[in-house]
Design an enzyme around this catalytic site. Structure first.
Site, PDB file in Angstrom:
ATOM      1  N   GLU B 153     -23.136 -74.168  28.682  1.00 36.09           N
ATOM      2  CA  GLU B 153     -23.077 -73.111  29.693  1.00 36.09           C
ATOM      3  C   GLU B 153     -24.041 -73.388  30.847  1.00 36.09           C
ATOM      4  O   GLU B 153     -25.202 -73.712  30.628  1.00 36.09           O
ATOM      5  CB  GLU B 153     -23.428 -71.752  29.097  1.00 36.09           C
ATOM      6  CG  GLU B 153     -23.487 -70.684  30.176  1.00 36.09           C
ATOM      7  CD  GLU B 153     -23.915 -69.315  29.683  1.00 36.09           C
ATOM      8  OE1 GLU B 153     -24.108 -69.143  28.469  1.00 36.09           O
ATOM      9  OE2 GLU B 153     -24.041 -68.418  30.534  1.00 36.09           O
ATOM     10  N   ASP B 219     -41.832 -71.321  27.507  1.00 37.72           N
ATOM     11  CA  ASP B 219     -42.081 -70.874  28.869  1.00 37.72           C
ATOM     12  C   ASP B 219     -43.510 -70.347  28.932  1.00 37.72           C
ATOM     13  O   ASP B 219     -43.881 -69.456  28.167  1.00 37.72           O
ATOM     14  CB  ASP B 219     -41.069 -69.766  29.227  1.00 37.72           C
ATOM     15  CG  ASP B 219     -41.273 -69.258  30.639  1.00 37.72           C
ATOM     16  OD1 ASP B 219     -42.048 -69.879  31.391  1.00 37.72           O
ATOM     17  OD2 ASP B 219     -40.663 -68.239  30.994  1.00 37.72           O
ATOM     18  N   ASP B 221     -46.251 -68.766  31.626  1.00 31.98           N
ATOM     19  CA  ASP B 221     -46.260 -68.199  32.972  1.00 31.98           C
ATOM     20  C   ASP B 221     -47.641 -67.639  33.244  1.00 31.98           C
ATOM     21  O   ASP B 221     -48.211 -66.926  32.426  1.00 31.98           O
ATOM     22  CB  ASP B 221     -45.217 -67.088  33.021  1.00 31.98           C
ATOM     23  CG  ASP B 221     -44.920 -66.680  34.447  1.00 31.98           C
ATOM     24  OD1 ASP B 221     -43.742 -66.692  34.812  1.00 31.98           O
ATOM     25  OD2 ASP B 221     -45.870 -66.352  35.190  1.00 31.98           O
ATOM     26  N   CYS B 231     -59.262 -65.864  39.825  1.00 30.32           N
ATOM     27  CA  CYS B 231     -59.084 -66.504  41.130  1.00 30.32           C
ATOM     28  C   CYS B 231     -57.862 -65.964  41.866  1.00 30.32           C
ATOM     29  O   CYS B 231     -57.898 -65.756  43.065  1.00 30.32           O
ATOM     30  CB  CYS B 231     -58.994 -68.019  40.967  1.00 30.32           C
ATOM     31  SG  CYS B 231     -57.804 -68.528  39.714  1.00 30.32           S
ATOM     32  N   CYS B 232     -56.760 -65.744  41.137  1.00 34.97           N
ATOM     33  CA  CYS B 232     -55.544 -65.291  41.783  1.00 34.97           C
ATOM     34  C   CYS B 232     -54.891 -64.222  40.908  1.00 34.97           C
ATOM     35  O   CYS B 232     -55.313 -63.986  39.792  1.00 34.97           O
ATOM     36  CB  CYS B 232     -54.515 -66.420  41.926  1.00 34.97           C
ATOM     37  SG  CYS B 232     -55.172 -67.951  42.556  1.00 34.97           S
ATOM     38  N   SER B 270     -42.246 -75.024  36.773  1.00 34.57           N
ATOM     39  CA  SER B 270     -41.197 -74.034  37.001  1.00 34.57           C
ATOM     40  C   SER B 270     -41.037 -73.673  38.475  1.00 34.57           C
ATOM     41  O   SER B 270     -40.242 -72.819  38.811  1.00 34.57           O
ATOM     42  CB  SER B 270     -41.480 -72.774  36.184  1.00 34.57           C
ATOM     43  OG  SER B 270     -42.586 -72.103  36.717  1.00 34.57           O
ATOM     44  N   GLY B 274     -45.778 -71.602  36.677  1.00 36.14           N
ATOM     45  CA  GLY B 274     -45.703 -71.823  35.245  1.00 36.14           C
ATOM     46  C   GLY B 274     -45.074 -73.152  34.903  1.00 36.14           C
ATOM     47  O   GLY B 274     -44.822 -73.984  35.770  1.00 36.14           O
ATOM     48  N   LEU B 429     -31.080 -68.598  28.417  1.00 39.93           N
ATOM     49  CA  LEU B 429     -30.876 -69.537  29.527  1.00 39.93           C
ATOM     50  C   LEU B 429     -32.214 -69.862  30.173  1.00 39.93           C
ATOM     51  O   LEU B 429     -33.100 -69.012  30.221  1.00 39.93           O
ATOM     52  CB  LEU B 429     -29.970 -68.894  30.574  1.00 39.93           C
ATOM     53  CG  LEU B 429     -28.537 -68.632  30.131  1.00 39.93           C
ATOM     54  CD1 LEU B 429     -28.068 -67.299  30.603  1.00 39.93           C
ATOM     55  CD2 LEU B 429     -27.625 -69.728  30.605  1.00 39.93           C
ATOM     56  N   LYS B 431     -34.052 -72.127  33.576  1.00 36.82           N
ATOM     57  CA  LYS B 431     -33.796 -72.819  34.828  1.00 36.82           C
ATOM     58  C   LYS B 431     -33.786 -74.326  34.644  1.00 36.82           C
ATOM     59  O   LYS B 431     -34.644 -74.887  33.973  1.00 36.82           O
ATOM     60  CB  LYS B 431     -34.869 -72.403  35.834  1.00 36.82           C
ATOM     61  CG  LYS B 431     -34.560 -72.816  37.250  1.00 36.82           C
ATOM     62  CD  LYS B 431     -35.336 -71.988  38.240  1.00 36.82           C
ATOM     63  CE  LYS B 431     -36.797 -72.041  37.903  1.00 36.82           C
ATOM     64  NZ  LYS B 431     -37.673 -71.676  38.958  1.00 36.82           N
TER      65      LYS B 431
END
Lengths: 504, 527
Positions: B153, B219, B221, B231-232, B270, B274, B429, B431
């Site tokens: 798929e 994954d 992230d 920092c962010c 990603s 991430g 799914l 990416k």
């Protein structure tokens, strides 16, 4: 190079193995002799039994399995379940050990064997039934396995031919430290324990909880964890067999004596949460609308109050939080339009466009308004039960779903309880003890009883509510419904709670 | 609405197939001549709507491949000599085209540098830079098309944010063609199903359509680190907080290789904040959900939501995996956390640290010390714990409990925080590698775990930069015009990444073909 042929049949004799021809050969039935108390249910039964026996045995076993499932819904652990099941097992499915040598052993074992296979037929039809049957059967097997005396257990395991590679002494000494660390500091001396080397796929349960040493895809399983391997094998075999059975089922319907019994059996094996219909939760006269949720939320169980508070604080909830809360709201009777209004209003930091793009579809999916065929036909998902909230998807960083009694630290839980108005020292102490004993539903019910002390006393004294209507709550929507009815006792005198029915 | 789109797509594709077969009859189209002209935006428009013959390129390969049994050497497949239309080269065009391609390309990149998913830019990217062939080989595990690829798929996110699921393609060319037609801003890869995902509705029983295999995915992230990174926050990252990802990759990679025995692990950036892991071993692909859950559970150490209190509660003695991770993370903790993140700088922040320490008296002493010297660095604070513990401030201090608490804190601040749902389910799914992140324009490039230290996410080329790279590329001094043409990706900063991917895919295919080859040889012996 000469080809070695180990398992290949002699080409000339292959015809004899042709299944098409074998089909018409006379069946060679053998009467099974039950050597062990336990059974892996590999060979199907072949002897004749009466229709009455067929039905009676199946019903007896069903009683046992249904009760096992109920135990898991009430979050009982294995020892508690075993204690709870003991009288029931003795009554409906007794299995005496081989040493007793009584004449009844063979008959008992036959009943156990046959009833398992009958229910297998009844529960192979749908994915959901198969999964639940397999889970309940596994628990039953586990209870019995532990109940066995060690010698009999050993014999049974040897009979299974599990194909285990024993870890050599050298290797055992080489990894002594790792093996001990993985075993929680045991054994003190590495020689005291024997280890088996198996593919890690065979013991997923031990891997998941990091209870064994793992190297190069092989798990080093200590002898005392043998149970886990046997259980994994049992479940594995059963799941495969259920798949096969489900494929064979359509060919069974020529027999109109059995099909009705089987359908009837499978219909009786339903769960409270699967049965949760919106009609049984409707509250006449209640204003269930988006703008009223804030008021109603005082009747919500702690998990939903927490979600509601997080939502109001952050103007946002993460995916599983939205799912759990949407379903609950659906369960209390909030319709789709109102639910969309509610979420749109709650997510007040984002634009209409973002809301429509990223969240609208999800809410509609939950209500079965969009999505695949089966989702729409089933009107979306059913509200989560406590069982589901407790066991599935524990909350991760930044997530507010789950059960506060389980997923909060005791300090944060106490703080939250005090915020929602539970300040009584005794109750908080009780909740703490419940939490330590992992009795999360007891803690929740304790808070419920505290919050509705007077109302409960009143309905008890009046005798308007029976014991069945006041038994342990195992569903957030049941919590809300009961809480709402109790708080509005006077306002709705015509049906003051008389028609509260527990759907069990 | 999405339904309407999807049915539309199906019919479109059928037509596509027809187009394709007609094309085969015509003997295919010459690509090189058409190439320079398609770069003008006007022509692109017409192409994407009407699918003029340019689409039918490389269809020759489609007709040859099915059912053929060729002795294909891996080296041959990767040789760059062959005129490869998947990686078209403007080198050829320089000779053929009357005007230099730079001139026609420049407006595309200069005028719209802000919108990375702009369809002209995407068209160029998919057409000239995306490694279709290696993607195909990666998912197909064999040079000739199999159901591993055909029943896989794909899900497209279109420019208008519509989401098309259950797309599938028999060959990489058809996938490429459809991508060029629909021009998705990104696409995702799902599992291999029992049947072709496009035919799922024609099956008599819907239960016959189910996922069979997919790579085991992870994954990580940076948003999951928001409570500990200083920092962010949200979507922003810098090289300091990227170190969280660096240490995560180290810990997960070694566990997957040493403990579970997996060999083919692809790490992919990603595109924003991430990284993803694709474990491609055959054994990993075929795992059911229960086994995936087991691995996820094995690797999960930091647990609990916002209100959960202490997030790390590991058993003692430490499991070998946790002990090893602790060892890896120690140095990172000193430099990347204590120094760079300085997580306990202010009063409110060090309260969080004190919450995690077991001894009340010691905590009071620490609090007193730290409140008298505001802004004391975290490194110093961390050292203070041991210093004060040794000085005997607390009479009945449990030094073992303190050590364990310190280990737990270290893990809470460094151990990988996985988005575990991605790993648990076969039908999730994820990416695809090498697509462009629509927000940042950066390409989702593979990360070489051996060169982890050198990887800087802010250095990853954006799609517009890559197109500039092609234009600015000059043939090497000793120009051999008749030599092998240089593919467009080789002229850009994408080169090392695609090369890493190519090598990865080659080793994976070799492993698979070894197994398969053995079986075929055995079968051949039977007669």
């Amino acid at each position: 190079m000469i080809r070695q042929e180990f398992s290949r049949a002699d080409p000339k004799r292959r015809t004899a193995l042709d299944p098409k021809k074998r089909q018409f050969a006379p069946a060679t039935f053998q009467n099974v002799e039950y050597k062990h108390r336990l059974n892996f249910y590999v060979t199907p039964p072949t002897a004749d039994i009466t229709l009455e026996q067929f039905e009676q045995w199946a019903i007896d076993r069903l009683r046992v399995l249904a009760e096992i499932e109920a135990c898991s819904f009430r979050n009982k652990n294995l020892t508690e379940t075993a204690a709870h099941m003991k009288p029931l097992l003795d009554k409906y499915l007794p299995l005496t050990s081989s040493t007793s040598n009584s004449a009844a052993t063979q008959i008992e074992r036959q009943k156990d064997h046959y009833s398992h296979f009958i229910l297998r037929l009844a529960f192979a039809s749908t994915e959901d039934l198969r999964r639940r049957f397999s889970r309940a059967e596994t628990t039953l097997f586990r209870i019995r396995f532990q109940d066995n005396d060690s010698r009999e257990r050993q014999k049974f395991v040897e009979g299974l031919n599990l194909d285990l590679e024993i870890v050599s002494d050298e290797e055992r000494r080489e990894y002594a430290e790792e093996l001990r660390a993985a075993g929680g500091g045991f054994p003190k001396r590495i020689e005291e324990e024997s280890y088996y080397k198996v593919d890690w796929e065979k013991v997923p349960e031990l891997i998941e909880h990091r209870r064994v040493f793992l190297k190069g895809g092989k798990a080093y399983v200590p002898g005392r964890e043998q149970l886990s391997m046997v259980i994994a094998e049992f479940t594995n075999k059963l799941d495969k067999a259920l798949e096969t059975t489900s494929r064979a089922l359509p060919r069974l319907d020529e027999d109109d004596r059995l099909s009705p019994i089987l359908t009837h059996l499978s219909q009786n094996f339903t769960t409270p949460d699967a049965n949760y219909s919106s009609s049984s939760t409707s509250l006449p006269g209640a204003d269930i609308s988006a703008r009223n949720i804030d008021t109603l939320s005082s009747s919500f169980p702690l998990c939903m109050q927490n979600l509601h508070r997080s939502l109001r604080r952050d103007a946002h909830l993460k995916h599983f939080g939205r799912l759990q809360y949407s379903l609950f709201l659906k369960g209390i009777g909030l319709n789709l339009e109102e639910c969309l209004v509610f979420w749109r209003g709650a997510f007040n930091k984002i634009t209409d466009d973002t809301f429509n793009k990223e969240y609208r579809y999800n809410v509609r999916h939950v209500y079965g308004d969009v999505g695949g065929d089966s989702n729409r036909r089933g009107n979306g998902y059913s509200p989560f039960s406590c069982q589901k909230i407790l066991t599935e998807h524990p909350p991760g960083p930044g997530e507010a779903h789950g059960c506060p009694y389980r997923h909060f630290s005791i300090d944060n839980l106490t703080a939250l309880l005090q915020q929602v108005g539970v300040k009584d020292h005794e109750v908080l102490k009780g909740v703490k003890e419940d939490k330590e004993k992992q009795k999360f539903h007891l803690a929740c019910n304790r808070v419920f009883e505290y919050a509705h002390k007077q109302e409960i006393k009143k309905v008890r004294d009046d005798g308007t509510w029976g014991a069945a209507q006041l038994e342990t709550i195992v569903h957030p929507n049941e919590y809300f419904k009961r809480s709402y009815l109790l708080k509005n006792l006077g306002k709705n005198p015509t049906d003051g709670g008389g028609d509260v029915k527990m759907e069990d | 609405m999405s339904q309407a789109v999807s049915s539309n797509v199906v019919t479109d594709r059928d037509q596509n197939n027809m187009d394709n077969s007609q094309m085969d009859a015509d003997g295919g189209m010459s690509e090189t001549a058409g190439e320079p002209t398609t770069r003008t935006p006007a022509l692109d428009q017409t192409m994407s709507s009407t699918r003029v013959p340019v689409d039918g390129k490389t269809s020759t390969e489609v007709t040859i491949t099915p059912g053929m049994k060729l002795e294909v050497k891996l080296e041959d497949l990767f040789a760059d000599e062959e005129s490869d239309e998947e990686f078209p080269s403007s080198h050829n065009q320089d000779i053929m085209a009357s005007s230099p391609p730079e001139a026609s390309l420049s407006p595309v990149r200069v005028e719209v540098p802000s919108k990375f998913s702009d369809s002209d830019v995407m068209n160029q990217f998919y057409k000239r830079l995306f490694p279709w062939r290696y993607l195909f080989q990666w998912l197909n595990h064999s040079p000739t098309p199999t159901t591993d690829f055909g029943h896989r798929e794909f899900a497209f996110t279109l420019q208008n944010d519509a989401y098309l699921r259950y797309q599938s393609f028999p060959t990489s060319d058809l996938l490429r063609k459809d991508v060029l037609r629909l021009m998705p801003s990104r696409f995702e890869i799902g599992p291999v199903y029992t049947t072709n995902p496009r035919d799922r509705k024609t099956l008599r029983k819907s239960s016959a359509f189910k996922p069979l295999a997919k790579e085991l995915c992870f994954d990580i992230d940076l948003t999951d680190y928001d409570d500990i990174r200083t920092c962010c926050d949200k979507a922003n990252i810098c090289i300091k907080c990227w170190q969280f990802i660096t240490m995560s990759i180290k810990v997960i990679d070694v566990a997957l290789r040493d403990d579970f025995g997996f060999k083919h692990i692809l790490w992919v950036y990603s595109g924003r904040r991430g990284a993803h892991a694709w474990v491609c071993d055959k054994k990993a692909r075929q795992m059911d959900d229960q086994k995936r859950r087991a691995i996820a559970g094995y690797l999960e150490v930091v647990k609990g939501g916002a209100q959960g209190g202490k997030k790390v509660n590991v058993k003692r003695p430490l499991h070998p995996h946790v002990a090893r991770s602790l060892e890896i993370l120690k140095t990172h903790f000193q430099s990347d956390i204590l120094q760079d993140q300085d997580p306990w700088e202010t009063d409110a922040k060090y309260e969080r640290l004190l919450e995690l320490l077991p001894d009340r008296t010691l905590n009071d002493a620490l609090r007193k010390k730290w409140s008298s010297s505001p802004g004391r660095a975290s490194t110093a604070k961390w050292a203070d714990i041991d210093a004060l513990a040794k000085s005997g401030t607390s009479k009945n201090l449990d030094s073992k409990a303190l050590l364990e608490a310190k280990q737990d804190i270290l893990l809470e601040y460094t151990y990988p925080r996985l988005d575990i749902e991605v790993s648990k389910h076969l039908n999730h799914l994820l990416k695809s590698p090498f697509v462009v992140h629509p927000g940042t324009g950066r390409v989702c490039v593979p990360i070489n775990p051996k060169k982890l230290r050198e990887f800087d996410p802010l250095d990853v080329p954006t799609v517009t930069e890559l197109l500039t790279d092609i234009d600015e590329w000059l043939p090497p001094a000793e120009d051999k015009s008749e030599g092998k043409p240089v593919a467009d990706w080789e002229k850009t900063r994408l080169k090392p990444y695609i090369e890493h991917f190519r090598l990865f895919v080659a080793t994976l295919m070799k492993d698979e073909s070894d197994v398969k080859g053995k079986r075929e040889r055995e079968d051949a012996m039977e007669f």
